[in-house]
Scaffold this active site. Structure first.
Site, PDB file in Angstrom:
ATOM      1  N   ASP A 148     -65.745  30.905  -9.842  1.00  0.00           N
ATOM      2  CA  ASP A 148     -66.501  29.827  -8.639  1.00  0.00           C
ATOM      3  C   ASP A 148     -67.708  30.353  -7.851  1.00  0.00           C
ATOM      4  OD1 ASP A 148     -63.491  30.306  -8.012  1.00  0.00           O
ATOM      5  OD2 ASP A 148     -63.568  32.160  -6.173  1.00  0.00           O
ATOM      6  N   SER A 187     -35.498  12.627 -24.765  1.00  0.00           N
ATOM      7  CA  SER A 187     -34.498  13.756 -24.844  1.00  0.00           C
ATOM      8  C   SER A 187     -33.642  14.751 -26.420  1.00  0.00           C
ATOM      9  CB  SER A 187     -33.527  13.645 -24.302  1.00  0.00           C
ATOM     10  OG  SER A 187     -31.795  13.174 -24.310  1.00  0.00           O
ATOM     11  N   LEU A 188     -34.003  15.960 -26.050  1.00  0.00           N
ATOM     12  CA  LEU A 188     -32.801  15.969 -27.442  1.00  0.00           C
ATOM     13  C   LEU A 188     -31.424  16.555 -27.476  1.00  0.00           C
ATOM     14  CD1 LEU A 188     -35.463  19.153 -27.857  1.00  0.00           C
ATOM     15  CD2 LEU A 188     -35.662  17.261 -29.363  1.00  0.00           C
ATOM     16  N   GLU A 205     -40.120  26.350 -31.965  1.00  0.00           N
ATOM     17  CA  GLU A 205     -41.010  26.406 -30.383  1.00  0.00           C
ATOM     18  C   GLU A 205     -40.195  26.450 -29.186  1.00  0.00           C
ATOM     19  OE1 GLU A 205     -42.237  22.700 -29.489  1.00  0.00           O
ATOM     20  OE2 GLU A 205     -43.790  22.716 -31.332  1.00  0.00           O
ATOM     21  N   LYS A 211     -38.418  26.732 -25.449  1.00  0.00           N
ATOM     22  CA  LYS A 211     -38.091  25.285 -24.776  1.00  0.00           C
ATOM     23  C   LYS A 211     -38.770  25.592 -23.458  1.00  0.00           C
ATOM     24  CE  LYS A 211     -35.006  22.030 -24.310  1.00  0.00           C
ATOM     25  NZ  LYS A 211     -34.298  21.021 -22.456  1.00  0.00           N
ATOM     26  N   ASP A 217     -38.943  25.599 -19.652  1.00  0.00           N
ATOM     27  CA  ASP A 217     -37.913  24.775 -18.669  1.00  0.00           C
ATOM     28  C   ASP A 217     -39.176  23.558 -17.706  1.00  0.00           C
ATOM     29  OD1 ASP A 217     -35.920  23.919 -17.544  1.00  0.00           O
ATOM     30  OD2 ASP A 217     -35.099  25.482 -17.039  1.00  0.00           O
ATOM     31  N   GLU A 272     -44.739  20.026 -21.893  1.00  0.00           N
ATOM     32  CA  GLU A 272     -43.951  20.542 -21.317  1.00  0.00           C
ATOM     33  C   GLU A 272     -45.431  20.820 -19.856  1.00  0.00           C
ATOM     34  OE1 GLU A 272     -40.987  19.168 -21.309  1.00  0.00           O
ATOM     35  OE2 GLU A 272     -40.048  21.082 -19.761  1.00  0.00           O
ATOM     36  N   TYR A 299     -48.320  22.946 -21.308  1.00  0.00           N
ATOM     37  CA  TYR A 299     -48.538  23.241 -22.385  1.00  0.00           C
ATOM     38  C   TYR A 299     -47.811  22.078 -23.632  1.00  0.00           C
ATOM     39  CZ  TYR A 299     -48.058  28.423 -21.284  1.00  0.00           C
ATOM     40  OH  TYR A 299     -47.699  29.580 -20.510  1.00  0.00           O
ATOM     41  N   LYS A 314     -37.893  22.083 -34.735  1.00  0.00           N
ATOM     42  CA  LYS A 314     -38.114  20.125 -35.291  1.00  0.00           C
ATOM     43  C   LYS A 314     -38.560  20.234 -36.818  1.00  0.00           C
ATOM     44  CE  LYS A 314     -40.929  19.886 -30.725  1.00  0.00           C
ATOM     45  NZ  LYS A 314     -41.852  20.446 -30.349  1.00  0.00           N
ATOM     46  N   LYS A 369     -29.966  26.162 -27.093  1.00  0.00           N
ATOM     47  CA  LYS A 369     -29.656  26.381 -25.174  1.00  0.00           C
ATOM     48  C   LYS A 369     -29.423  27.676 -25.463  1.00  0.00           C
ATOM     49  CE  LYS A 369     -30.136  23.601 -22.456  1.00  0.00           C
ATOM     50  NZ  LYS A 369     -30.466  22.220 -21.283  1.00  0.00           N
ATOM     51  N   CYS A 372     -23.167  31.827  17.252  1.00  0.00           N
ATOM     52  CA  CYS A 372     -23.822  32.541  16.562  1.00  0.00           C
ATOM     53  C   CYS A 372     -23.537  33.799  16.437  1.00  0.00           C
ATOM     54  CB  CYS A 372     -25.278  32.822  17.110  1.00  0.00           C
ATOM     55  SG  CYS A 372     -26.154  33.851  16.646  1.00  0.00           S
ATOM     56  N   CYS A 384     -25.138  35.968  18.400  1.00  0.00           N
ATOM     57  CA  CYS A 384     -25.970  36.379  20.187  1.00  0.00           C
ATOM     58  C   CYS A 384     -24.712  35.393  20.680  1.00  0.00           C
ATOM     59  CB  CYS A 384     -27.447  35.682  20.221  1.00  0.00           C
ATOM     60  SG  CYS A 384     -27.628  33.879  20.734  1.00  0.00           S
ATOM     61  N   CYS A 386     -28.282  27.999  15.494  1.00  0.00           N
ATOM     62  CA  CYS A 386     -28.331  28.513  16.654  1.00  0.00           C
ATOM     63  C   CYS A 386     -29.186  27.937  17.446  1.00  0.00           C
ATOM     64  CB  CYS A 386     -28.425  29.558  16.369  1.00  0.00           C
ATOM     65  SG  CYS A 386     -28.839  30.878  18.218  1.00  0.00           S
ATOM     66  N   CYS A 437     -31.769  33.716  20.816  1.00  0.00           N
ATOM     67  CA  CYS A 437     -31.516  35.098  19.870  1.00  0.00           C
ATOM     68  C   CYS A 437     -31.909  36.146  19.005  1.00  0.00           C
ATOM     69  CB  CYS A 437     -30.993  33.588  19.270  1.00  0.00           C
ATOM     70  SG  CYS A 437     -29.903  34.977  17.743  1.00  0.00           S
TER      71      CYS A 437
HETATM   72  S1  IVH Z   1     -39.636  18.057 -28.175  1.00  0.00           S
HETATM   73  C1  IVH Z   1     -37.714  13.680 -28.791  1.00  0.00           C
HETATM   74  N1  IVH Z   1     -40.299  20.137 -27.371  1.00  0.00           N
HETATM   75  O1  IVH Z   1     -37.351  19.341 -24.007  1.00  0.00           O
HETATM   76  C2  IVH Z   1     -38.397  14.923 -29.054  1.00  0.00           C
HETATM   77  N2  IVH Z   1     -39.403  19.049 -26.094  1.00  0.00           N
HETATM   78  O2  IVH Z   1     -33.996  18.903 -23.784  1.00  0.00           O
HETATM   79  C3  IVH Z   1     -38.615  15.676 -28.126  1.00  0.00           C
HETATM   80  N3  IVH Z   1     -38.931  20.612 -23.369  1.00  0.00           N
HETATM   81  O3  IVH Z   1     -37.792  16.730 -22.681  1.00  0.00           O
HETATM   82  C4  IVH Z   1     -39.267  17.172 -26.829  1.00  0.00           C
HETATM   83  N4  IVH Z   1     -40.291  22.710 -24.171  1.00  0.00           N
HETATM   84  O4  IVH Z   1     -39.015  17.897 -21.895  1.00  0.00           O
HETATM   85  C5  IVH Z   1     -40.397  19.297 -26.840  1.00  0.00           C
HETATM   86  N5  IVH Z   1     -41.385  22.631 -27.510  1.00  0.00           N
HETATM   87  C6  IVH Z   1     -40.766  21.648 -26.622  1.00  0.00           C
HETATM   88  C7  IVH Z   1     -40.253  21.951 -25.618  1.00  0.00           C
HETATM   89  C8  IVH Z   1     -38.982  20.525 -24.980  1.00  0.00           C
HETATM   90  C9  IVH Z   1     -38.624  22.096 -23.214  1.00  0.00           C
HETATM   91  C10 IVH Z   1     -38.229  19.500 -23.078  1.00  0.00           C
HETATM   92  C11 IVH Z   1     -38.965  18.106 -22.570  1.00  0.00           C
HETATM   93  C12 IVH Z   1     -38.105  17.404 -23.495  1.00  0.00           C
HETATM   94  C13 IVH Z   1     -36.685  18.184 -23.292  1.00  0.00           C
HETATM   95  C14 IVH Z   1     -35.153  17.643 -23.953  1.00  0.00           C
END
Ligand code: IVH
Length: 708
Positions: free
Chosen positions: A47, A92-93, A124, A126, A128, A194, A244, A310, A334, A429, A432, A447, A452
């Site tokens: 700081d 998405s995956l 990697e 996943k 959230d 993410e 990340y 991947k 998952k 309530c 009260c 309430c 109360c």
């Molecule tokens: S790869 C086409 N890597 O999971 C490749 N996604 O269910 C898609 N996510 O939309 C992204 N950690 O928001 C990738 N190490 C990671 C991830 C990741 C979380 C999320 C991401 C994506 C969703 C798909």
């Protein structure tokens, strides 16, 4: 390693040099802190450096650049977020929920590639959160700077949340030429990854929301999603989002031939990369990685909901291609939601500070993901009806990233027979007995009795809480005793059934917050388990709280939507409780960040006689109700600016931010209504038009002067 220069800086440096040096140091320490997780400075030392930089930049505004570490919080996006197309869709995956599905995917991958080719996978976590795309463009001296941050949006078009992304400390605002060179990166590139809200930040955020009478966010992902779309960058900055990185692109194509080297390159160039990523040679190793990763869930400090696998080689990814919305070259394994089955023993109805009645399930304790769960929220009457749940039922309970576990469904089979007792939502309530009311269009029953005991209890607990008046020794048990209640009243253990409400038996020593300040030593000594030491300590704490100041008093009153920051802004703007109380909605909205919702809540609060009486009472007890008045200047209020050409120091974005944060408006075209045209080099037709319309023309220096 860079040497940390102890302040004050050697005066031999010119301001320009010192600013550069400070920025380098701050960037280096941000990197150590946010990317390496290995800070070398204490927060106070960091700081101090930042304050020095800010001071110098204040003195030399012409030296401010958008990628300075001091510039993370800028102006607010005015009319929501602009929509922007992605360089390539953000997909998405597909998911795998068990080992069999995972192995079937591995099989498909290998069958689609020549059998002579080895396949490596990168695993990697996943995370959230939600995905973001960051665009970097050429900056000064061969560096790159963050130009834009986009949310995923619908996958093709995202929302421009740059002003918020800039506040995330693990997002580099710039990447130096040296770093680009070290990894062979071009000056323009895109990073995807993410954004997550760490659990601690999530808990803090919900505490603040609760203190301000707002609904708690259900889980860190929702909280992160809400935060990144907040229109107040300084609120976003306080939330401590984290980013990340996992992909590196150029013009919509992966830049490097492997995912594993991509992660390396990202790390080297200053991005935070999750440390658990690993390149593996076989699906067996992947299975092992997943088994090792799952137990990490409870200790990471952020939520993960699986593992992403991947294919490592970009060339192989290309050949595998996509199916509809997801790549064939990646899959999400998952984790099972952490759930358990247990019996619903009863329901208790909790009355909150605002009077809201929440049904809470009392469960036979069950171990879920390492935590014993004995309570779960049932949210409201609608949720009870939706679940169709009865007392005595067996229910499936999930513990996600959520604050409180939730009941997902009623379980019914040979060993789990249905319960028989209907859950009856009380009409009165539970504490009260006054009739509950429901505002049209809202789901919650409330309430509305301001006195109360349950509400007063919550008010007192809020008043004494850390971050509010901070009265040590005034916790659950003491408040209950002072109110003459059993310690459990309104609290957890009181399972209220249809049979009736608990009764207040003992004599109350206090009935309002004001009464706290009239407590005598003897009063306290008359309580069970309270000796002289405890009594004296508590009295001293109560006395001390009188000097907490206007902002804390405001926060302590528990006005809806008035959290810590708003309370501070209000206190600084009005300077005294009297002025604030007599302010109209319009006057309240003159405060930065106060909109109609907040102003209305304040006006409504002070329209209630009991609240005004409380404030008067507190004032007469000697509570400090003034604050140093700081006038927030809107020097450019009502003025319209147009920017054109290249300014010598300020980017157009920063010039716009500066104008807007001083209350001015920036428009795209010159008209009679334009007050100033700010013209840089190579200003074209706009300058001509301004001159012909007689609009005042400023250069950068002129603008800075106007900004004061
Ligand atoms: S790869 C086409 N890597 O999971 C490749 N996604 O269910 C898609 N996510 O939309 C992204 N950690 O928001 C990738 N190490 C990671 C991830 C990741 C979380 C999320 C991401 C994506 C969703 C798909």
């Amino acid at each position: 390693m860079r040497i940390f220069i102890i302040l004050p800086m050697p005066s031999a440096l010119t301001p320009d040099q010192e600013i550069q040096e400070l920025r380098d140091q701050l960037r280096h320490h941000e990197y150590l802190y946010y990317v390496d997780d290995a800070p070398e400075l204490t927060d106070a030392q960091y700081d101090a450096l930042m304050n020095r930089l800010k001071k110098l930049e204040e003195k030399h505004p012409e030296l401010v650049t958008t990628d300075s570490p001091s510039q993370r919080v800028g102006g607010k996006p005015k009319d929501g977020f602009a929509k922007m197309p992605h360089s390539r869709p953000m997909l998405s995956l597909d998911n795998a929920y068990n080992e069999e599905e995972l192995r079937a995917w591995d099989q498909r991958v290998r069958e689609a590639l020549p059998s002579s080719e080895a396949v490596r996978y990168v695993c990697e976590l996943k995370l959230d959160g939600l995905s973001l795309a960051l665009h970097y463009v050429p900056g000064a001296h061969g560096s790159s700077h963050l130009e834009r941050g986009l949310t995923r949006g619908d996958g093709s078009i995202g929302e421009d949340v740059t002003s918020n992304v800039r506040t995330i400390r693990s997002v580099p605002l710039s990447v130096s030429a040296a770093k680009l060179k070290a990894v062979g990166l071009p000056q323009s590139f895109e990073v995807r990854g993410e954004v997550v809200l760490p659990q601690a930040a999530f808990v803090k955020m919900n505490e603040e929301r609760e203190a301000a009478g707002m609904a708690a966010a259900a889980n860190p992902r929702n909280a992160a999603a809400g935060t990144i779309r907040t229109l107040e960058p300084n609120i976003v900055a306080q939330r401590r989002l984290d980013f990340y990185a996992y992909f590196l692109l150029k013009d919509g194509e992966f830049l490097l031939p492997q995912q594993s080297t991509t992660l390396e390159a990202l790390r080297t160039s200053g991005f935070r990369v999750n440390k658990y990523a690993k390149a593996l040679k076989s699906i067996d190793e992947v299975v092992k990685f997943i088994a090792d990763a799952e137990p990490l869930r409870d200790s990471l400090g952020y939520e993960i909901d699986g593992v992403v696998i991947k294919v490592d080689a970009t060339a192989q990814q290309k050949r595998l291609g996509f199916t509809g919305k997801a790549p064939r070259w990646a899959i999400a394994y998952k984790f099972a939601a952490r759930a358990g089955i247990t019996k619903l023993e009863g329901v208790l109805f909790q009355v909150g500070r605002t009077g809201k009645v929440t049904p809470v399930a009392a469960l036979t304790p069950v171990l879920i993901g390492g935590t014993t769960v004995s309570r779960a929220t049932l949210h409201n009457a609608d949720e009870i009806a939706r679940l169709g749940v009865r007392i005595g039922d067996f229910v499936s309970v999930e513990r996600g990233g959520d604050v409180i576990p939730k009941i997902v469904e009623v379980v019914e089979d040979k060993t789990h027979l249905r319960g028989t007792k209907e859950i009856v939502f009380p009409e009165n309530c539970p504490v009260c007995s006054s009739e509950l009311q429901k505002i049209e269009g809202e789901v919650d029953w409330r309430c509305v009795n301001n006195s109360c005991p349950a509400r007063v209890r919550e008010e007192l607990l809020h008043w004494s809480a850390r971050g509010v008046m901070n009265i040590e020794g005034l916790g659950d048990a003491m408040v209950a005793q002072l109110l003459g209640q059993s310690a459990e009243l309104g609290g957890d253990a009181e399972v209220v059934t249809e049979e009736g409400a608990p009764v207040v038996t003992r004599k109350a020593l206090i009935r309002t917050i004001g009464d706290l300040y009239r407590l005598k030593r003897d009063d306290l000594l008359s309580l069970e388990r309270v000796g002289e030491k405890t009594a004296d300590a508590l009295l001293a704490e109560i006395e001390r709280s009188k000097r907490a100041g206007l902002a804390r008093v405001l926060l302590g009153l528990g006005i809806r939507f008035v959290g810590e920051r708003t309370a501070q802004l209000l206190a600084a703007h009005f300077g005294s409780m009297d002025e604030l109380m007599s302010a109209t909605a319009e006057q309240l909205e003159a405060v930065n960040e106060v909109g109609p919702k907040v102003s209305q809540a304040i006006v409504e609060f002070f329209a209630v006689e009991k609240n005004v009486e409380l404030v008067k009472d507190l004032a007469s007890q000697g509570l400090e109700m003034t604050a140093e008045k700081r006038v927030t200047t809107s020097t450019l209020e009502g003025l319209t600016f147009v920017l054109t050409g290249t300014l010598p120091n300020l980017t157009r974005e920063l010039a716009k931010e500066k104008i807007e944060s001083a209350g001015g408006r920036v428009s795209g075209s010159v008209s009679k209504k334009t007050n100033y045209l700010v013209a840089g080099e190579e200003a074209g037709s706009k300058l001509d038009k301004a001159t012909s319309l007689g609009v005042a023309v400023l250069d950068e220096a002129g603008l800075l002067e106007l900004l004061g």
